[in-house]
Design an enzyme around this catalytic site. Structure first.
Site, PDB file in Angstrom:
ATOM      1  N   GLY A  38     -44.030 144.257 -65.404  1.00 32.38           N
ATOM      2  CA  GLY A  38     -44.204 145.070 -64.201  1.00 32.38           C
ATOM      3  C   GLY A  38     -43.231 146.238 -64.219  1.00 32.38           C
ATOM      4  N   GLY A  56     -39.165 146.591 -61.537  1.00 31.40           N
ATOM      5  CA  GLY A  56     -39.292 146.491 -62.986  1.00 31.40           C
ATOM      6  C   GLY A  56     -38.763 147.708 -63.719  1.00 31.40           C
ATOM      7  N   ARG A  97     -43.060 145.052 -37.269  1.00 30.83           N
ATOM      8  CA  ARG A  97     -44.478 145.076 -37.621  1.00 30.83           C
ATOM      9  C   ARG A  97     -45.266 143.875 -37.109  1.00 30.83           C
ATOM     10  NH1 ARG A  97     -43.624 147.351 -43.784  1.00 30.83           N
ATOM     11  NH2 ARG A  97     -43.204 149.480 -43.117  1.00 30.83           N
TER      12      ARG A  97
END
Lengths: 254, 657
Positions: free
Chosen positions: B39, B44, B329
């Site tokens: 990744g 990454g 959220r």
């Protein structure tokens, strides 16, 4: 938003792999909602092909919100299709009319070989960045972010160049397959910042050398790249690139 | 037993102390040690670049055509850092506190404090790399506020902060590629972890262009593979985002922690039809200036501009006066669902609420008049000035909205609705970011460690880069220092042989099903089950049904999926099939986890556990732990609990009123 359904004819480039000879194939799609994105229309086509036992059309795509730069279709003679400042994934079917024939091809450039159908290999762009599209600072070396104030106009101009998504539409649009807009965006992004100053000369010289090695064409200032760029990267970056290159070739010791 | 390896000592001294005492690897030995990074998003790319700079031999893998495409690129709003440049009371402690509280007291104190500590270094590092953050006229860095906080600590680059940060990390990565310290494998997908004597020693990857399986050795394997939101089919994730690498690690013995903690983001463009392939986020930063409302009358079909001020219900400002439109959220999402379920939704689907910039445009317009001393100008001119300011701040988001919906958000209120966005759960890791499998690490969204049951806005970028730039360079050395005697294994080793055979067999099985249903259609069905029964609100009955439905879907998948094309070719349908197969198994575990957690916390809302006012009800006495699941067999998991000890913060009911 009101939406309707339309029928479209698709003329799509099919090519099994890099070695195979490609050809156009015609497909008919019915009842396409105008609220669909262009790639969702391709999803529908592929579902249809899979159901019919045929090979679906391979195309690159990922974020589908116009920022990753992966989608890359050449639609009716224009990279990313008819809308201004737009990527293929954000193009919606309300751009087309009932009965339209839509021609879809891959990016065409020697430096971007076809992998399959509409998918091409753009690793040449990565290699151009490897040649100098960075600032040499190892993790941990940084000073406080506010220790060096940067003129807002310059920071904004740098940002405007850094918005490039590396999709390659500029190359696909150019009659010479030149990568100058892509390269100039990176050179401008870094040259406009004080952090980019130390490697300013070697960067531009090395990146241009790599671009030539990859087989991209020369720039003849036609401006098709700017007209097609989904992020509206300005042609003035190429002017800056030329200036940077000229200065670098005068002073560079390499 | 789960050992989180949290260092002893006072909370704010743990990381300093750890760094002072962890083992080091000398430069000559680093050159002999190979590290695999899967990744190339923020976690990454930053890890691969930093480890390459340090001298390790790094191999980096991504399934996209270039590391620059990783989905971190789509993050819009910003990145938090405790710089306190605004002199508004921010500090490392406050960022730590907000993150723990925002996560509804289900994150580890020590990890989160470390995150807050290194946050400031991230900004410095990015500025040095040439990340063009927004600046003030004086040339200094600009900040804005984000949900769940009362200070301005978010650094940003218009509405494309993720793009700019990722390009910074990508360029650092490409520099290491040029120097020969990192070898890049693009269009490659990891399909198996190779273990030797209980330690991760490599991976099996598939070259997605030619379809060949490859063996790669590594002294350590780092999974930086992002979240699993696409289990819901519709999410704000990129089409390719998947759980496969993390799931293979889970199958190889790594525990999966808090899988049911998923974040539903409140401000996304609503679904328009069955053809929909993904959902698009409208950055939370819009809640700084936009006001959220629904009509006071049920089923009001007038256009937003035709509804007079007194007939609008600004329900977040009404319910949560202290935080208003800037509540976290999870709270904002549930409040939107509540209004729509009660019949106040807007738009043709009635599954939407308004996000309105009319007031902000007027406010900014008047601000410009006074700033530029323009005196008496017309109302239309003031509105235009206001629109210009809004365009500078959010232009790209407004453009995106218009392209997708065909409506002009400068003229009429946007319609928004919550959508799956981020997954707080992930592979269980200890303080060093190592999973319970020796030598196997998980960084960024792929791990579970920092956001508890709900992530605050602008914290994902912070965590990805913290893990990659400033945590793993220390903690990996602490492990590899003992591996300097381990010679690189030949990939002809039986462990590689066996892992490759397992992968090849699975691919062959998939291809030979030759059924009738497309991968996409099965994925859509999984998504529907997950969204309806394991989405914004969950209950025991629904979850039990979901588990049965997913098990049935799994059987159907493995007996009736149709994958066209061949194995030894570029075959995106085959890639997708493998990913959906893993999503199906993960979906079952998520429902199981949600069923076992009999409380409401953060993004996990169990309908049986709410107050009379409909607020989430946590049960700290019974569930103050991380649920780490060990795979035991088909549809069989064992629960391991990591008890969370709060030494510094006193957990209390979250109150944003």
């Amino acid at each position: 938003m009101e939406h309707t359904s339309i029928n479209v004819n698709l003329k799509v480039w099919r090519q099994k792999n890099n070695q195979a000879k490609g050809e156009f194939k015609m497909y008919k799609l019915e009842d396409v909602s105008t609220e669909m994105s262009f790639l969702e229309m391709f999803d529908v086509l592929n579902e249809q092909l899979i159901n019919d036992g045929e090979d679906p059309v391979a195309f690159d795509h990922d974020c589908r919100e116009g920022i990753c730069g992966m989608c890359s279709m050449y639609i009716n003679g224009k990279p990313h299709g008819p809308w201004q400042a737009n990527t293929t994934c954000q193009l919606h079917m309300r751009a087309f009319k009932n009965g339209d024939t839509i021609v879809v091809e891959p990016w065409r450039a020697n430096a971007f070989p076809v992998i399959k159908d509409l998918t091409v290999d753009r690793t040449a762009f990565d290699r151009i960045i490897q040649a100098g599209g960075y600032i040499s600072v190892n993790t941990g070396n940084a000073v406080d972010g506010n220790s060096l104030p940067i003129n807002k106009d310059k920071a904004d101009a740098s940002f405007a160049a850094a918005m490039c998504i590396g999709c390659g539409a500029c190359v696909a649009a150019c009659k010479n397959s030149s990568a100058m807009l892509f390269l100039s965006a990176k050179v401008s992004h870094l040259a406009l910042l004080p952090q980019g100053e130390p490697e300013r000369h070697s960067r531009v010289v090395n990146m241009i050398a790599q671009m030539d090695k990859e087989g991209f064409g020369a720039c003849t200032n036609t401006g098709a790249c700017e007209a097609t760029c989904p992020k509206e990267i300005s042609l003035s970056n190429i002017a800056r690139l030329n200036k940077e290159y000229l200065t670098a070739s005068l002073v560079s010791d390499k | 037993m789960l050992d989180s390896k949290i260092p002893a000592g006072k909370l704010d001294e743990k990381w300093v102390d750890y760094k002072g005492h962890c083992k080091l690897v000398n430069p000559a030995n680093k050159r002999k040690l190979e590290v695999i990074v899967v990744g190339t998003g923020l976690a990454g790319a930053s890890a691969a670049a930093s480890l390459g700079e340090m001298g390790y031999k790094v191999k980096a893998f991504c399934f996209q055509d270039s590391p620059r495409r990783a989905h971190s690129i789509a993050a819009q709003g910003g990145i938090n850092a405790a710089k306190n440049y605004q002199n508004d009371g921010d500090s490392t402690f406050r960022l730590f506190y907000d993150t723990i509280k925002g996560g509804d007291y289900r994150a580890r104190e020590a990890n989160v404090h470390r995150l807050a500590e290194v946050s400031a270094n991230i900004i410095d590092q990015c500025v040095a790399q040439g990340v063009p953050f927004a600046r003030e006229y004086g040339g200094l860095l600009s900040n804005r506020s984000f949900g769940g906080t009362q200070v301005q600590r978010t650094f940003y680059a218009a509405g494309q902060t993720g793009q700019q940060l990722l390009i910074g990390a990508y360029q650092a990565l490409e520099r290491q590629v040029a120097l020969g310290n990192v070898t890049m494998y693009a269009r490659h997908e990891m399909l198996e972890v190779v273990k030797v004597d209980g330690k991760a020693r490599g991976i099996i990857a598939r070259d997605l262009v030619g379809g060949k399986l490859e063996r790669h050795f590594g002294h350590a394997v780092l999974l930086c593979t992002g979240g699993y939101g696409n289990v819901f089919y519709l999410s704000t994730n990129a089409m390719g985002s998947n759980v496969t690498a993390a799931w293979k690690a889970h199958k190889a013995g790594a525990y999966f922690a808090n899988p049911c903690f998923t974040q539903i983001h409140p401000t996304c463009i609503p679904v328009s039809g069955d053809h929909q392939s993904k959902l698009t986020l409208m950055s939370e930063s819009l809640r700084n200036d936009g006001r959220i409302w629904v009509p006071k009358k049920q089923g009001d079909n007038r256009k937003s501009i035709d509804i007079p001020e007194e007939e609008r219900d600004y329900y977040l400002e009404r319910r949560y006066p202290a935080f208003g439109n800037l509540v976290p959220r999870d709270v904002a999402s549930r409040a939107a669902k509540e209004r729509c379920d009660a019949g106040y939704g807007v738009g043709s689907s009635k599954q939407a609420v308004y996000l309105d910039f009319a007031a902000a445009i007027q406010r900014y317009g008047k601000g410009e008049v006074s700033k530029r001393n323009l005196g008496n100008i017309s109302a239309a001119e003031i509105t235009q000035l206001g629109k210009d300011v809004v365009k500078e701040k959010y232009g790209n988001l407004f453009d995106m909205y218009e392209k997708i919906t065909g409506e002009n958000p400068y003229e009429m209120a946007m319609r928004i609705y919550p959508a799956v966005h981020y997954t707080m759960g992930g592979l269980w890791v200890d303080y060093e970011l190592m999973t319970n499998v020796q030598g196997l690490y998980a960084l960024g969204e792929a791990n579970f460690s920092d956001h508890g049951a709900n992530r605050l806005g602008a914290s994902a970028l912070m965590q990805g880069l913290a893990d990659g730039y400033f945590v793993i360079p220390y903690t990996l050395g602490n492990y590899l220092a003992d591996e300097i005697y381990a010679k690189a294994l030949e990939t002809s080793h039986p462990a590689f042989e066996e892992a490759e055979k397992k992968t090849a067999d699975r691919i062959n099985t998939l291809m030979n099903i030759k059924g009738k249903q497309s991968v996409e259609s099965l994925h859509k069905r999984l998504g529907k089950i997950m969204w309806e029964k394991c989405g914004m609100a969950r209950n025991a009955e629904g979850l039990k049904e979901a588990i049965a439905e997913i098990q049935a879907l799994k059987k159907e998948f493995w007996s009736d999926v149709r994958i066209p094309g061949e194995i030894a070719s570029f075959n995106p349908e085959l890639d997708k099939a493998g990913r959906v197969a893993d999503f199906i198994e993960l979906g079952e575990l998520m429902c199981k986890d949600a069923l076992a957690r009999e409380e409401s916390c953060g993004g996990h809302f169990r309908e049986e556990h709410q107050t009379e006012e409909g607020e989430a009800e946590r049960h700290d006495d019974k569930f103050m732990y991380v649920s780490a699941w060990e795979l035991k067999g088909e549809s069989e998991w064992e629960l391991h609990k990591e008890v969370l000890n709060y030494e510094v913060i006193k957990p209390s009911a979250r109150n944003y009123k």
